[in-house]
Design an enzyme around this catalytic site. Structure first.
Site, PDB file in Angstrom:
ATOM      1  N   TYR A 125       0.870  -1.166   0.000  1.00 15.80           N
ATOM      2  CA  TYR A 125       0.000   0.000   0.000  1.00 15.80           C
ATOM      3  C   TYR A 125       0.909   1.219   0.000  1.00 15.80           C
ATOM      4  O   TYR A 125       1.549   1.533   1.000  1.00 15.80           O
ATOM      5  CB  TYR A 125      -0.924   0.000   1.222  1.00 15.80           C
ATOM      6  CG  TYR A 125      -2.038  -1.001   1.125  1.00 15.80           C
ATOM      7  CD1 TYR A 125      -3.295  -0.613   0.677  1.00 15.80           C
ATOM      8  CD2 TYR A 125      -1.836  -2.334   1.449  1.00 15.80           C
ATOM      9  CE1 TYR A 125      -4.325  -1.540   0.571  1.00 15.80           C
ATOM     10  CE2 TYR A 125      -2.857  -3.266   1.341  1.00 15.80           C
ATOM     11  CZ  TYR A 125      -4.095  -2.859   0.903  1.00 15.80           C
ATOM     12  OH  TYR A 125      -5.119  -3.770   0.788  1.00 15.80           O
ATOM     13  N   CYS A 126       0.989   1.883  -1.131  1.00 17.39           N
ATOM     14  CA  CYS A 126       1.848   3.045  -1.342  1.00 17.39           C
ATOM     15  C   CYS A 126       0.970   4.283  -1.113  1.00 17.39           C
ATOM     16  O   CYS A 126       0.112   4.602  -1.934  1.00 17.39           O
ATOM     17  CB  CYS A 126       2.398   2.988  -2.765  1.00 17.39           C
ATOM     18  SG  CYS A 126       3.535   4.298  -3.156  1.00 17.39           S
TER      19      CYS A 126
END
EC number: 1.8.4.12
Length: 142
Positions: free
Chosen positions: A114-115
């Site tokens: 999850y960026c």
């Protein structure tokens, strides 16, 4: 919350990121290289999103997490902007644009990355969870 109220509440960068699907600059944001114990919440609604326990150094230039605190706190959308196909991540309650999720994360933690844009987050230090109204989340750290 109405757009005009949000413009007053948020910094110009936080507004652009969360409300206009913007992206902050790599490697120059607040939480990329930040690893204190605590909780990351949606800057718009205060909804808990991620814990420091699931944060890792991915080298991408933005904060990276292996998972949200609960799958229900985020929603995913196909994103075909910028001549590529990605999966956008938004907060469930406020519908804030948070960033994107990719399948190149640590395999031993599920393989997801999850960026997330720092500008979409507010960090609550572990020792302030109770006083900030997030006492129910202390259990995640034991």
């Amino acid at each position: 919350m109405k757009k005009e109220e949000l413009k007053k509440k948020l910094s110009p960068l936080a507004y652009r990121v969360t409300q206009e699907n913007g992206t902050e600059a790599r490697f120059t944001n607040e939480f990329d290289d930040f690893f204190e114990k605590g909780l990351y919440v949606d800057i718009v609604s205060g909804e808990p999103l991620f814990t420091s326990l699931d944060k890792y150094q991915s080298g991408c230039g933005w904060p990276a997490f292996t998972q949200p605190i609960d799958k229900k706190v985020v929603k995913e959308k196909r994103d075909k902007s910028l001549f590529m196909e990605r999966t956008e991540v938004r907060s469930s309650n406020a519908d804030s644009h948070l960033g994107h999720v990719f399948t190149d994360g640590p395999l031993d933690k599920g393989g997801l990355r999850y960026c997330i844009n720092s500008a979409a987050l507010r960090f609550i230090p572990f020792d302030q969870l109770e006083s900030e109204g997030y006492g129910d989340y202390i259990k995640y750290f034991s």
